[in-house]
Design a protein around this motif. Structure first.
Motif, PDB file in Angstrom:
ATOM      1  N   LEU A 145      33.773  44.786  49.070  1.00  0.00           N
ATOM      2  CA  LEU A 145      34.867  45.143  48.164  1.00  0.00           C
ATOM      3  C   LEU A 145      36.212  44.673  48.707  1.00  0.00           C
ATOM      4  O   LEU A 145      37.055  44.167  47.958  1.00  0.00           O
ATOM      5  N   SER A 146      36.415  44.800  50.019  1.00  0.00           N
ATOM      6  CA  SER A 146      37.681  44.362  50.608  1.00  0.00           C
ATOM      7  C   SER A 146      37.873  42.866  50.404  1.00  0.00           C
ATOM      8  O   SER A 146      38.984  42.405  50.111  1.00  0.00           O
ATOM      9  N   ILE A 147      36.791  42.100  50.537  1.00  0.00           N
ATOM     10  CA  ILE A 147      36.877  40.651  50.330  1.00  0.00           C
ATOM     11  C   ILE A 147      37.152  40.342  48.861  1.00  0.00           C
ATOM     12  O   ILE A 147      37.964  39.460  48.534  1.00  0.00           O
ATOM     13  N   VAL A 148      36.503  41.076  47.962  1.00  0.00           N
ATOM     14  CA  VAL A 148      36.735  40.875  46.525  1.00  0.00           C
ATOM     15  C   VAL A 148      38.210  41.096  46.184  1.00  0.00           C
ATOM     16  O   VAL A 148      38.821  40.317  45.431  1.00  0.00           O
ATOM     17  N   ILE A 149      38.806  42.142  46.757  1.00  0.00           N
ATOM     18  CA  ILE A 149      40.218  42.434  46.506  1.00  0.00           C
ATOM     19  C   ILE A 149      41.109  41.314  47.045  1.00  0.00           C
ATOM     20  O   ILE A 149      42.063  40.869  46.386  1.00  0.00           O
ATOM     21  N   ILE A 150      40.814  40.848  48.261  1.00  0.00           N
ATOM     22  CA  ILE A 150      41.608  39.768  48.860  1.00  0.00           C
ATOM     23  C   ILE A 150      41.493  38.492  48.025  1.00  0.00           C
ATOM     24  O   ILE A 150      42.491  37.813  47.763  1.00  0.00           O
ATOM     25  N   VAL A 151      40.274  38.167  47.588  1.00  0.00           N
ATOM     26  CA  VAL A 151      40.061  36.966  46.760  1.00  0.00           C
ATOM     27  C   VAL A 151      40.798  37.112  45.428  1.00  0.00           C
ATOM     28  O   VAL A 151      41.461  36.170  44.961  1.00  0.00           O
ATOM     29  N   PHE A 152      40.693  38.297  44.813  1.00  0.00           N
ATOM     30  CA  PHE A 152      41.352  38.517  43.519  1.00  0.00           C
ATOM     31  C   PHE A 152      42.865  38.353  43.627  1.00  0.00           C
ATOM     32  O   PHE A 152      43.490  37.670  42.817  1.00  0.00           O
ATOM     33  N   LEU A 153      43.467  38.975  44.642  1.00  0.00           N
ATOM     34  CA  LEU A 153      44.919  38.887  44.803  1.00  0.00           C
ATOM     35  C   LEU A 153      45.348  37.464  45.155  1.00  0.00           C
ATOM     36  O   LEU A 153      46.415  37.004  44.734  1.00  0.00           O
ATOM     37  N   THR A 154      44.526  36.768  45.931  1.00  0.00           N
ATOM     38  CA  THR A 154      44.827  35.374  46.240  1.00  0.00           C
ATOM     39  C   THR A 154      44.814  34.537  44.969  1.00  0.00           C
ATOM     40  O   THR A 154      45.728  33.748  44.707  1.00  0.00           O
ATOM     41  N   PHE A 155      43.765  34.706  44.165  1.00  0.00           N
ATOM     42  CA  PHE A 155      43.670  33.975  42.896  1.00  0.00           C
ATOM     43  C   PHE A 155      44.871  34.272  42.007  1.00  0.00           C
ATOM     44  O   PHE A 155      45.474  33.360  41.419  1.00  0.00           O
ATOM     45  N   LEU A 156      45.242  35.546  41.919  1.00  0.00           N
ATOM     46  CA  LEU A 156      46.381  35.942  41.096  1.00  0.00           C
ATOM     47  C   LEU A 156      47.661  35.243  41.544  1.00  0.00           C
ATOM     48  O   LEU A 156      48.454  34.763  40.721  1.00  0.00           O
ATOM     49  N   ASN A 157      47.845  35.146  42.858  1.00  0.00           N
ATOM     50  CA  ASN A 157      49.067  34.536  43.381  1.00  0.00           C
ATOM     51  C   ASN A 157      49.070  33.020  43.276  1.00  0.00           C
ATOM     52  O   ASN A 157      50.131  32.402  43.375  1.00  0.00           O
ATOM     53  N   THR A 158      47.894  32.413  43.072  1.00  0.00           N
ATOM     54  CA  THR A 158      47.882  30.964  42.851  1.00  0.00           C
ATOM     55  C   THR A 158      48.417  30.613  41.464  1.00  0.00           C
ATOM     56  O   THR A 158      48.737  29.449  41.211  1.00  0.00           O
ATOM     57  N   LYS A 159      48.500  31.603  40.598  1.00  0.00           N
ATOM     58  CA  LYS A 159      48.947  31.357  39.222  1.00  0.00           C
ATOM     59  C   LYS A 159      50.459  31.414  39.069  1.00  0.00           C
ATOM     60  O   LYS A 159      50.978  31.314  37.960  1.00  0.00           O
ATOM     61  N   GLY A 160      51.155  31.612  40.183  1.00  0.00           N
ATOM     62  CA  GLY A 160      52.612  31.573  40.119  1.00  0.00           C
ATOM     63  C   GLY A 160      53.245  32.822  40.703  1.00  0.00           C
ATOM     64  O   GLY A 160      52.622  33.890  40.749  1.00  0.00           O
TER      65      GLY A 160
END
Length: 476
Positions: A145-160
């Motif tokens: 779950l911790s990795i999923v959260i890190i990946v999700f927030l990383t993806f979100l921040n790649t969008k601007g």
């Protein structure tokens, strides 16, 4: 399509920058570190005094950074300041330590803290459950779950930057309101007998044992105990400098970066002191020191709210850690971008995607932080964070003095208040903290120094590659 010629877009105002400062600082630390601190000092007065010392140091450092941020209002922050004040080697040692332990280790720890407290509401993601094993490595749902959260927030921040800004502002606002609620209701639930008992021998310092007895310290061991206690408060108070990494995306950075540093650190320092007063108002010293798994906020919340307290505090910490990691992830990749521009990191980390963010750097950071989550070694790394962070804080603030001498005529739209007294006091306190840890708590120091030292050969490899016109660790 990525381009090396794209530039960051200034789209963050003063409120956004202040939210990044506060949101990056407030993670899981304030909810747990008081236990270890109380074990080290054994009294209410010393617990509060350690927080006051840390708060003073944090604000003093932040306003000193304000001068540097006004001189160099561009992405990279502390890495740039150290490079300009000293030389590229010192800048690289910081950047390397930042990648190896300071930022990625903190991201991993905050991510796992999110998962641990999610398990209060959903036991299926408990860290005690083994999903699968690879040799001696056991993977739990909490780690996944911790990795999923890190990946999700990383993806979100790649969008601007706007997406990251919205998440940061929303979650930091909710986090602050939640903490204010805990403070207000906690103080309303004050237990007079507990409060009076806690302050009866407020200035007797010693190690508080599990059986309730206090072992007095001899001689300079008192200072060692204070430094050991400060490891927790310092860890809870770092990451405010993250806003300097994104200076290139802040409107009027010469004014707003320094002001956001002051406002953010002041707000968080006041909140931290108030929360610790709540702990002392509802829990005996022994219960603070020996709360189950050091979750002192859970124990205090149960006293203030009853059985529903566990759910409330779990939700608060989930909100807190989610917002904290967004701030860490958003800002960290900007350092790698600036290092890559200096040909001291992966080449592609120096490019911006179509949304004007360093996507490649974000994903490198994500991968390394995720590996730390899987390894289970993030806790060991964080023992070193306080020492390494304060060491580089101290070097950076010494840089204020160096640059005043090297560049006396440089433009300084903002100047450190009470210069040279305030930064000098910080340097003295920080040096004392580091030296005391070296003498009394080597386990907090050795690993950190080893990581920093690894930067030396990496830097010279980079220099050798530069002579061959090839960037360090070129990904091609």
């Amino acid at each position: 399509m990525e381009s090396e010629n794209k530039s960051f877009k200034p789209s963050l105002g003063l409120t956004d920058a202040t939210m990044i400062v506060a949101g990056s600082m407030i993670g899981s630390g304030i909810f747990i570190v008081a236990s270890d601190m109380m074990r080290n000092v054994g009294s209410a007065g010393w617990l509060i005094l350690v927080w006051i010392i840390t708060g003073f140091m944090t604000i003093a450092a932040a306003v000193s950074y304000g001068e540097l941020s006004a001189m160099f209002p561009k992405a990279g922050g502390q890495y740039v300041y150290l490079k300009e004040a000293y030389n590229p080697l010192i800048g690289f040692l910081y950047g390397w330590s930042f990648f190896a332990v300071i930022q990625t280790g903190t991201i991993a720890a905050v991510g796992v803290a999110f998962s641990k407290f999610t398990a209060y509401l959903f036991p299926q993601v408990s860290e005690d459950i083994v999903l699968f094993s690879v040799g001696s490595l056991h993977i739990s749902p909490a780690q996944v779950l911790s990795i999923v959260i890190i990946v999700f927030l990383t993806f979100l921040n790649t969008k601007g930057i706007k997406n990251g800004k919205l998440v940061q502002t929303f979650f930091t606002t909710v986090k602050l309101l939640s903490l204010f609620g805990l403070i207000i209701f906690g103080l309303m639930a004050i237990k007079e007998n507990v409060w009076q008992a806690n302050w009866q021998n407020a200035w007797n310092i010693g190690h508080l044992n599990a059986d309730g007895t206090v072992t007095k310290y001899a001689g300079l061991a008192v200072l060692g105990a204070i430094a050991a206690a400060m490891v927790g408060s310092v860890f809870s108070s770092v990451a405010w400098e993250n806003v300097t990494f994104i200076a290139g995306e802040i409107k009027n950075p010469k004014r707003n970066v320094g002001l956001s540093l002051f406002l953010g650190t002041l707000i968080v320092t006041i909140i931290y002191l108030a929360v610790n007063y709540v702990y002392l108002a509802v829990l005996p010293l022994h219960d603070i020191a020996y709360a189950a798994k050091d979750r002192v906020a859970v124990a205090a919340s149960q006293q203030a709210f009853g059985r529903i307290g566990t759910i409330i505090i779990a939700l608060m910490i989930m909100i807190s850690t989610f917002g904290c990691n967004n701030g860490l992830i958003l800002s960290g990749a900007r350092v790698y971008h600036t290092m890559a521009k200096d040909r001291l990191f992966f080449k592609k980390a120096g490019t911006l995607n179509k949304n004007s963010v360093p996507e490649y750097g974000l994903w490198i950071q994500c991968i390394f932080a995720s590996l730390l989550c899987l390894s289970g070694k993030y806790g060991d790394l964080l023992d070193m964070v306080s020492f390494v962070v304060v060491l580089f804080y101290m070097l950076t603030i010494i840089g204020v003095f160096i640059l005043r001498k090297k560049r006396p005529n440089a433009e300084r739209p903002y100047k450190t208040p009470l210069y040279p007294v305030l930064p000098a006091i910080y340097v003295l306190l920080a040096a004392a903290f580091c030296l005391l840890l070296i003498f009394y708590k080597q386990n907090y120091v050795i690993g950190g120094l080893v990581i920093v030292a690894l930067g030396f050969p990496l830097y010279y490899i980079a220099m050798k590659n530069q002579k061959k016109s090839k960037p360090l660790m070129d990904d091609k």
